[in-house]
Design a protein around this motif. Sequence first.
Motif, short mmCIF file in Angstrom:
data_model
loop_
_atom_site.label_atom_id
_atom_site.label_comp_id
_atom_site.label_asym_id
_atom_site.label_seq_id
_atom_site.Cartn_x
_atom_site.Cartn_y
_atom_site.Cartn_z
N LEU A 55 -9.98 97.65 31.45
CA LEU A 55 -10.34 98.16 31.08
C LEU A 55 -10.11 99.68 31.03
O LEU A 55 -10.43 100.77 31.24
CB LEU A 55 -11.51 99.01 32.48
CG LEU A 55 -12.97 97.66 32.88
CD1 LEU A 55 -13.59 97.62 33.92
CD2 LEU A 55 -14.23 97.45 31.14
N GLU A 56 -9.32 99.45 30.97
CA GLU A 56 -7.97 100.44 30.53
C GLU A 56 -8.54 101.21 29.74
O GLU A 56 -8.89 101.01 28.51
CB GLU A 56 -6.10 100.37 30.59
CG GLU A 56 -5.65 101.91 29.85
CD GLU A 56 -3.85 101.02 30.19
OE1 GLU A 56 -2.77 101.59 29.89
OE2 GLU A 56 -4.10 99.82 30.38
N GLY A 57 -8.91 103.10 29.61
CA GLY A 57 -8.75 104.46 28.55
C GLY A 57 -10.31 103.78 27.91
O GLY A 57 -10.58 104.86 27.87
N ILE A 62 -15.28 104.85 33.74
CA ILE A 62 -15.25 103.74 34.14
C ILE A 62 -13.60 103.03 34.63
O ILE A 62 -13.43 102.29 35.17
CB ILE A 62 -15.96 102.82 34.67
CG1 ILE A 62 -16.15 102.16 32.92
CG2 ILE A 62 -17.37 103.43 34.49
CD1 ILE A 62 -14.79 101.09 32.80
N ALA A 63 -12.60 103.94 33.44
CA ALA A 63 -11.17 103.05 33.71
C ALA A 63 -10.67 102.97 35.49
O ALA A 63 -9.89 101.65 35.21
CB ALA A 63 -10.35 103.75 33.04
N ALA A 64 -11.17 103.76 35.61
CA ALA A 64 -10.20 104.28 37.40
C ALA A 64 -10.88 103.44 38.64
O ALA A 64 -11.09 103.25 39.51
CB ALA A 64 -10.58 105.65 37.76
N MET A 65 -12.41 102.84 38.04
CA MET A 65 -13.13 102.03 39.05
C MET A 65 -13.33 102.88 40.49
O MET A 65 -13.56 102.12 40.95
CB MET A 65 -12.25 101.27 39.20
CG MET A 65 -11.99 100.02 38.21
SD MET A 65 -13.83 98.91 37.45
CE MET A 65 -13.94 97.26 38.46
N ASN A 66 -13.73 104.12 40.11
CA ASN A 66 -14.13 105.07 41.40
C ASN A 66 -15.57 105.34 40.85
O ASN A 66 -15.69 106.67 40.92
CB ASN A 66 -13.03 105.91 41.39
CG ASN A 66 -12.99 106.77 40.36
OD1 ASN A 66 -13.83 106.78 38.97
ND2 ASN A 66 -12.37 108.01 40.48
N ALA A 67 -16.70 104.68 40.12
CA ALA A 67 -17.62 105.47 39.68
C ALA A 67 -18.64 104.09 39.22
O ALA A 67 -18.04 103.10 38.76
CB ALA A 67 -17.26 106.15 38.79
#
Length: 391
Positions: free
Chosen positions: A185-187, A191-196
Amino acid sequence: MRVAIVGAGIGGLTAALALRAQGIDARVYEQATELRALGAGVSIAPNGARVFDGLGVGERLRAVAGQYSHYVFRTADGRPVAGEPSRLSFGDPQRTMFLHRGEFQAVLSGALPDSAIRLGRRVIEARDGDDGVTVRFADGSTVDADLLVAADGIHSRLQGLVSEPAQPVSEGIMAYRGLIPADRLEGIEPIAAMNACAMWMGPGRSFLVYPVSAGRLLNVVAFVPTDLDVTESWTAPGDVRELAAAYAGWDQPVLDIIGRMDETFRWGIYDRDPLANWSGRHVTLLGDSAHAVVPHLGQGANQAVEDAVTLATVLQGCVRADLPSRLRLYQDLRLARTRQVRDGAREAGRTYRSTELTPHERADRIEAIFDRIAVNSYDAQSVARAALSAA
């Protein structure tokens, strides 16, 4: 008290934990020969999480939950709904858990003694008699109990013991589900940081994603209209190309997320008109067998969890002669609450998929729905304790 629970889903396992915490001999009977790690995400809001904290498994669940700090709500063309991060939520991020269903079941089953779960037990008959209930299984075995708890899902075989059987009703919506490894999921923002936890809402459709498995996987649930009779299953295969076509022209992150999917599964969205009666002399319903809801509030599992702790609380100190009155109290406590959630979930789905509402109007309606069902503050155990004391 001897309690037989049919169904090793979230509700059945939670009921076993809650009943055993009250000193009640509760055992779970499941038709599957193993508890399979089905690839589906489950939301546990604060109203459910406080139950698991009380049962001593909250920290074990948090260890496998997706870690997130905020919500993102957008329209199909990418406009923020109620700010970004959004003021809207499915529950306070500090107290809401997004879980992989298989890992969730593993934690709950692991908290029970081996003797409390019997697999490979498919019910073929149950008889509610004067002195209790007898359950007969396909393997020829039987079990006698003071109480049978039917936690056997939306297609409950045991519902007919206490009510005229009610068929599930389609919302005219199906969902594509899938899981994506975080490293793919990079970029892709946000949601890339997987914190939402992020949701996009648009005409006739909505698209929801959130992290599970301690942030290793992103759970995807894409709701689309259908006039087909789609199986209410987590394992019916779907087509990623059809999913992509359904969201053509949407906000770029939606298209990028779909582009990272290798496979998807179709899930029929059903609920049921609330039953008027849940209980017989020695039988009661729990979870989807009594009050199936559509998933748009993330409250299906939470309501089964509320059922479980309510039932365990009202059965505290119960002897067989008290059982009918205690089951009536359980039913009375849960009927209005689950009807409210069922109606709210239907309204939420219509709001997400509206063709007419502005972002501001959507936000106001969504916020009002969640306020009514009090996901952050509702405490089913306290409600049940107060009612038992007053009875």
